[in-house]
Design a protein around this motif. Sequence first.
Motif, mmCIF file in Angstrom:
data_model
loop_
_atom_site.group_PDB
_atom_site.id
_atom_site.type_symbol
_atom_site.label_atom_id
_atom_site.label_comp_id
_atom_site.label_asym_id
_atom_site.label_seq_id
_atom_site.Cartn_x
_atom_site.Cartn_y
_atom_site.Cartn_z
ATOM 1 N N VAL A 41 0.953 -1.070 -0.023
ATOM 2 C CA VAL A 41 0.046 -0.361 -0.109
ATOM 3 C C VAL A 41 0.478 0.895 0.046
ATOM 4 O O VAL A 41 1.800 1.450 0.788
ATOM 5 C CB VAL A 41 -0.776 0.280 0.812
ATOM 6 N N CYS A 42 1.099 2.482 -0.678
ATOM 7 C CA CYS A 42 1.707 3.057 -1.196
ATOM 8 C C CYS A 42 1.184 3.793 0.018
ATOM 9 O O CYS A 42 0.807 4.686 0.456
ATOM 10 C CB CYS A 42 1.381 4.472 -2.339
ATOM 11 N N PRO A 43 2.870 4.345 1.206
ATOM 12 C CA PRO A 43 2.216 5.099 2.454
ATOM 13 C C PRO A 43 1.672 6.952 1.874
ATOM 14 O O PRO A 43 0.896 7.611 2.684
ATOM 15 C CB PRO A 43 3.129 5.501 2.735
ATOM 16 N N GLU A 44 1.647 7.179 0.488
ATOM 17 C CA GLU A 44 1.913 8.240 0.093
ATOM 18 C C GLU A 44 0.017 8.614 -0.614
ATOM 19 O O GLU A 44 -0.748 9.551 -0.096
ATOM 20 C CB GLU A 44 2.651 8.720 -1.096
ATOM 21 N N CYS A 45 -0.516 8.042 -1.205
ATOM 22 C CA CYS A 45 -1.368 7.801 -1.708
ATOM 23 C C CYS A 45 -2.400 6.695 -1.808
ATOM 24 O O CYS A 45 -3.656 6.809 -2.029
ATOM 25 C CB CYS A 45 -1.068 8.245 -3.104
ATOM 26 N N GLY A 46 -1.700 5.734 -1.149
ATOM 27 C CA GLY A 46 -2.928 4.473 -0.430
ATOM 28 C C GLY A 46 -3.016 3.732 -1.914
ATOM 29 O O GLY A 46 -4.028 2.712 -1.709
ATOM 30 N N SER A 47 -2.434 3.541 -3.338
ATOM 31 C CA SER A 47 -2.516 3.147 -3.848
ATOM 32 C C SER A 47 -1.841 2.102 -3.461
ATOM 33 O O SER A 47 -0.652 1.268 -2.998
ATOM 34 C CB SER A 47 -2.230 3.383 -5.104
ATOM 35 N N LYS A 48 -2.274 0.746 -4.791
ATOM 36 C CA LYS A 48 -1.502 -0.832 -4.477
ATOM 37 C C LYS A 48 -0.854 -1.264 -5.614
ATOM 38 O O LYS A 48 -0.637 -2.736 -5.017
ATOM 39 C CB LYS A 48 -2.899 -1.891 -3.874
ATOM 40 N N GLN A 60 8.410 1.667 -6.146
ATOM 41 C CA GLN A 60 7.471 2.806 -6.751
ATOM 42 C C GLN A 60 5.880 2.967 -6.487
ATOM 43 O O GLN A 60 5.493 1.500 -7.366
ATOM 44 C CB GLN A 60 7.916 2.900 -8.556
ATOM 45 N N CYS A 61 5.450 3.349 -6.517
ATOM 46 C CA CYS A 61 4.068 3.552 -6.624
ATOM 47 C C CYS A 61 3.939 3.481 -8.091
ATOM 48 O O CYS A 61 4.196 5.189 -8.971
ATOM 49 C CB CYS A 61 3.105 4.760 -5.587
ATOM 50 N N ASN A 62 2.345 2.815 -8.539
ATOM 51 C CA ASN A 62 2.331 3.322 -10.072
ATOM 52 C C ASN A 62 1.290 4.580 -10.334
ATOM 53 O O ASN A 62 1.357 4.535 -11.473
ATOM 54 C CB ASN A 62 1.885 2.411 -10.691
ATOM 55 N N HIS A 63 1.155 5.022 -9.113
ATOM 56 C CA HIS A 63 0.109 5.818 -9.086
ATOM 57 C C HIS A 63 0.953 7.376 -9.217
ATOM 58 O O HIS A 63 0.948 8.301 -10.266
ATOM 59 C CB HIS A 63 -0.943 6.260 -8.340
ATOM 60 N N CYS A 64 1.563 7.498 -7.862
ATOM 61 C CA CYS A 64 2.238 9.264 -8.036
ATOM 62 C C CYS A 64 3.726 8.972 -7.525
ATOM 63 O O CYS A 64 4.071 9.557 -7.487
ATOM 64 C CB CYS A 64 1.731 9.119 -6.434
ATOM 65 N N HIS A 65 4.254 7.125 -8.374
ATOM 66 C CA HIS A 65 5.887 7.427 -8.511
ATOM 67 C C HIS A 65 6.485 7.174 -7.141
ATOM 68 O O HIS A 65 7.449 7.851 -7.398
ATOM 69 C CB HIS A 65 5.857 8.364 -9.808
ATOM 70 N N HIS A 66 5.652 7.673 -6.095
ATOM 71 C CA HIS A 66 6.565 7.365 -3.973
ATOM 72 C C HIS A 66 7.069 6.854 -4.673
ATOM 73 O O HIS A 66 6.690 5.454 -5.350
ATOM 74 C CB HIS A 66 5.753 8.219 -3.493
ATOM 75 N N GLN A 67 8.052 6.498 -3.992
ATOM 76 C CA GLN A 67 9.597 5.595 -4.075
ATOM 77 C C GLN A 67 9.578 5.473 -2.517
ATOM 78 O O GLN A 67 9.901 6.377 -1.731
ATOM 79 C CB GLN A 67 10.670 5.664 -4.187
#
Length: 315
Positions: A41-48, A60-67
């Motif tokens: 679960v992305c800690p920034e946007c919650g995307s999975k 790396q989150c596919n949605h917001c690119h947070h690493q």
Amino acid sequence: MAINKIQFQEGYSLFELFKDYGTDEQCRQALFKWKFPDGFVCPECGSKTYCTLKNRNLYQCNHCHHQTSATCGTIFDSTKLPLNKWFMAIHLITQMKTAISALELRRQIKVSYKTAWKMKQKIMQVMKERVDSKPLSGIIQLDDVYWGGEHRGGSRGRGSENKKPFLAAVSTNEEGHPIAMNFNVVEGFRSEQIEQWATKHLKPGSIVYSDGLNCFPAVKNAGCKHIRYVTGGGPKSVDKVEFIWVNTMIGNIKNAMRGSYHSINSRHLPRYLAEFCYRFNRRFDLRQMMPRFMYIAVRTPPMTGKLLKMAELYG
Ligand SMILES: [Zn+2]
């Protein structure tokens, strides 16, 4: 569980440790699973959805690119050590019946003394936070102790500079068997300190046995029942059933600390006490030590040098 069953239970062996967590990659995958038990679960946007940047151990989150990584935001944050050294250190500290010093840890996992010392402090801090997060309940045996002086020494209540006062509490069931314990450094043995300690570390409704020291009735202000047990003027009778476990544990911990550690800086005493309490409270299931520790470790924020040097961790 009967006492002999606890002592003879199958532990978690070094062979199993090497098989399960022998490589850095195995450890990283295990940490990922403990950190994200229901999947990433992305800690920034919650995307999975995410992708793995393999050579940098990043996700790396596919949605917001947070690493993010398996270690970031945990006690392992920005470590330069291979993770299998951390796993081995945690295994040795949580699994062995006797305490392991930083000096011994250094030899066993091949790191510098400074690194071993810091690892040990961080691991003990996780143990301390865990022990403190579970208030004791039931029938509590409570006693006042000094580290650095003799238990029941002549200057009780007027601790000298190098004596550190702490409270020793052991919870038992109705049959009188010990369940859990917590030893906490306190500023002194005054009523307000006892009340503060009891509010944090005892569940309301607990029954607290203590000797006649004036401060102990203050546990009533934290919703506990207090039973004062007067032992008479001389040295405390260690075989009194109301105190047998707390006295046994105080003796065990003092002996173990003297045996395992060359010296303990009293500033870090709260962590060393917690180390023993943590192992004692989890002695029923040695095989679960690693997963239970790790689940908390990946949820414990990184510790800066400042925290490691922090003068006190009261309570
Ligand atoms: Zn995201």
